[in-house]
Design a protein around this motif. Structure first.
Motif, PDB file in Angstrom:
ATOM      1  N   SER A 291       0.824  -1.213   0.000  1.00  0.00           N
ATOM      2  CA  SER A 291       0.000   0.000   0.000  1.00  0.00           C
ATOM      3  C   SER A 291       0.856   1.261   0.000  1.00  0.00           C
ATOM      4  O   SER A 291       0.595   2.211  -0.742  1.00  0.00           O
ATOM      5  N   GLN A 292       1.893   1.276   0.829  1.00  0.00           N
ATOM      6  CA  GLN A 292       2.769   2.448   0.891  1.00  0.00           C
ATOM      7  C   GLN A 292       3.543   2.632  -0.409  1.00  0.00           C
ATOM      8  O   GLN A 292       3.710   3.763  -0.883  1.00  0.00           O
ATOM      9  N   LEU A 293       4.013   1.539  -0.980  1.00  0.00           N
ATOM     10  CA  LEU A 293       4.752   1.624  -2.242  1.00  0.00           C
ATOM     11  C   LEU A 293       3.869   2.189  -3.344  1.00  0.00           C
ATOM     12  O   LEU A 293       4.274   3.103  -4.080  1.00  0.00           O
ATOM     13  N   VAL A 294       2.662   1.651  -3.480  1.00  0.00           N
ATOM     14  CA  VAL A 294       1.764   2.077  -4.547  1.00  0.00           C
ATOM     15  C   VAL A 294       1.324   3.525  -4.334  1.00  0.00           C
ATOM     16  O   VAL A 294       1.267   4.310  -5.291  1.00  0.00           O
ATOM     17  N   ALA A 295       1.026   3.900  -3.101  1.00  0.00           N
ATOM     18  CA  ALA A 295       0.605   5.281  -2.822  1.00  0.00           C
ATOM     19  C   ALA A 295       1.713   6.264  -3.157  1.00  0.00           C
ATOM     20  O   ALA A 295       1.477   7.323  -3.764  1.00  0.00           O
ATOM     21  N   GLY A 296       2.942   5.931  -2.762  1.00  0.00           N
ATOM     22  CA  GLY A 296       4.065   6.830  -3.035  1.00  0.00           C
ATOM     23  C   GLY A 296       4.376   6.949  -4.516  1.00  0.00           C
ATOM     24  O   GLY A 296       4.568   8.058  -5.036  1.00  0.00           O
ATOM     25  N   THR A 297       4.410   5.820  -5.208  1.00  0.00           N
ATOM     26  CA  THR A 297       4.751   5.869  -6.629  1.00  0.00           C
ATOM     27  C   THR A 297       3.627   6.484  -7.463  1.00  0.00           C
ATOM     28  O   THR A 297       3.890   7.059  -8.522  1.00  0.00           O
ATOM     29  N   SER A 298       2.386   6.359  -7.006  1.00  0.00           N
ATOM     30  CA  SER A 298       1.282   6.973  -7.752  1.00  0.00           C
ATOM     31  C   SER A 298       1.430   8.492  -7.796  1.00  0.00           C
ATOM     32  O   SER A 298       1.083   9.130  -8.800  1.00  0.00           O
ATOM     33  N   ILE A 299       1.958   9.072  -6.719  1.00  0.00           N
ATOM     34  CA  ILE A 299       2.223  10.518  -6.713  1.00  0.00           C
ATOM     35  C   ILE A 299       3.304  10.843  -7.743  1.00  0.00           C
ATOM     36  O   ILE A 299       3.202  11.825  -8.493  1.00  0.00           O
ATOM     37  N   LEU A 300       4.347  10.020  -7.775  1.00  0.00           N
ATOM     38  CA  LEU A 300       5.417  10.209  -8.761  1.00  0.00           C
ATOM     39  C   LEU A 300       4.861  10.093 -10.177  1.00  0.00           C
ATOM     40  O   LEU A 300       5.189  10.911 -11.055  1.00  0.00           O
ATOM     41  N   PHE A 301       4.024   9.081 -10.422  1.00  0.00           N
ATOM     42  CA  PHE A 301       3.426   8.912 -11.755  1.00  0.00           C
ATOM     43  C   PHE A 301       2.625  10.144 -12.154  1.00  0.00           C
ATOM     44  O   PHE A 301       2.686  10.604 -13.300  1.00  0.00           O
TER      45      PHE A 301
END
Length: 262
Positions: A62-72
């Motif tokens: 969850s943390q990985l996806v949330a963080g990378t979604s901001i980058l995307f």
């Protein structure tokens, strides 16, 4: 199912942008594609806690996806600005950055979910490779068919574009469909069984593999007659089949705990 789809579509679309020809396609197409990726990034962020992770890796995923979604989202927005300003080199750089970061995220999440689905470390190494092959090939298939369909729609407004890019997009779609079938067979053979899924789901799943492969060939042949409208209509059907097939595969996995894809 929603975050899996959003992440795979971001990865697939951005990968197609990198390997497909860009010089003969007007900048407006890529600007809209970047905005689509931006919307998918927002969707991914809002649903980042909905991955099927019932054990130890739930918080990590969850943390990985949330963080990378901001980058995307930042990369997609910056890319849309670059394409709007006709900064094609800058837009291409953001496309490569988005493709690389989304692919790494996709592979990492697939690895975590594979490790999460078994208690034996010896089994993890056996499961991880098919899981990565399945989820990456699914991303390429979803992204290639969507991008080809949207490019066909773009020809309705940008009528002066040459036909060669459209044909090349469909060749990429055909290759992605072939790789997807191969990855699925590899995953099933690695598992030794596919569960007792209903005939309806299995039929829908394989229709989403064989149907798009046949349609990709038909579309390439249609384009020999320079009929972009008919080709686009056929690609709408292919997109529907792909989405339904991947949804069926996801339902089969969730219902019978088949750890072969996101």
């Amino acid at each position: 199912m929603i975050p899996e789809f959003a992440l795979q579509l971001i990865c697939g679309l951005s990968t197609v942008w990198c390997i497909a020809p860009r010089s003969q396609i007007t900048s407006g197409f890529f600007r809209i594609q970047m905005l689509i990726a931006l919307g998918l990034s927002v969707l991914l962020f809002l649903t980042s806690n909905q991955f099927p992770t019932p054990h130890v890796n739930e918080q990590a995923v969850s943390q990985l996806v949330a963080g990378t979604s901001i980058l995307f989202g930042l990369l997609a927005f910056s890319g849309s600005v670059a394409w709007t300003l006709e900064r094609r080199k800058g837009g291409t750089v953001f496309a490569y950055l988005l493709a690389t970061s989304s692919t790494v995220t996709l592979v990492t999440v697939a690895t975590l979910l594979s490790a999460n689905s078994t208690e034996s470390s010896a089994t993890v190494s056996t499961i991880t490779l098919p899981a990565i092959a399945e989820t990456v090939s699914a991303a390429w298939l979803i992204g290639s068919v969507t991008s080809a369909m949207l490019l066909g729609h773009w020809y309705l407004t940008a009528t002066g574009m040459p036909l060669k890019p459209f044909t090349q997009y469909n060749v990429i779609f055909l290759v992605a469909a072939t790789l997807r079938m191969g990855a699925t067979l590899f995953a099933y053979s690695s598992q030794g069984e596919v569960g007792e899924a209903s005939w309806g789901l299995l039929t829908l799943r394989w229709a989403g593999l064989i149907g798009p492969f046949i349609i990709a060939i038909l579309t390439i042949r249609i384009l020999r007659y320079r009929n972009t409208q008919s080709a686009t209509g056929v690609l709408y059907a292919a997109t529907t089949l792909v989405f339904m097939g991947e949804m069926a595969a996801n339902l089969i996995e969730q219902s019978y705990a088949i750890p072969t894809q996101l």
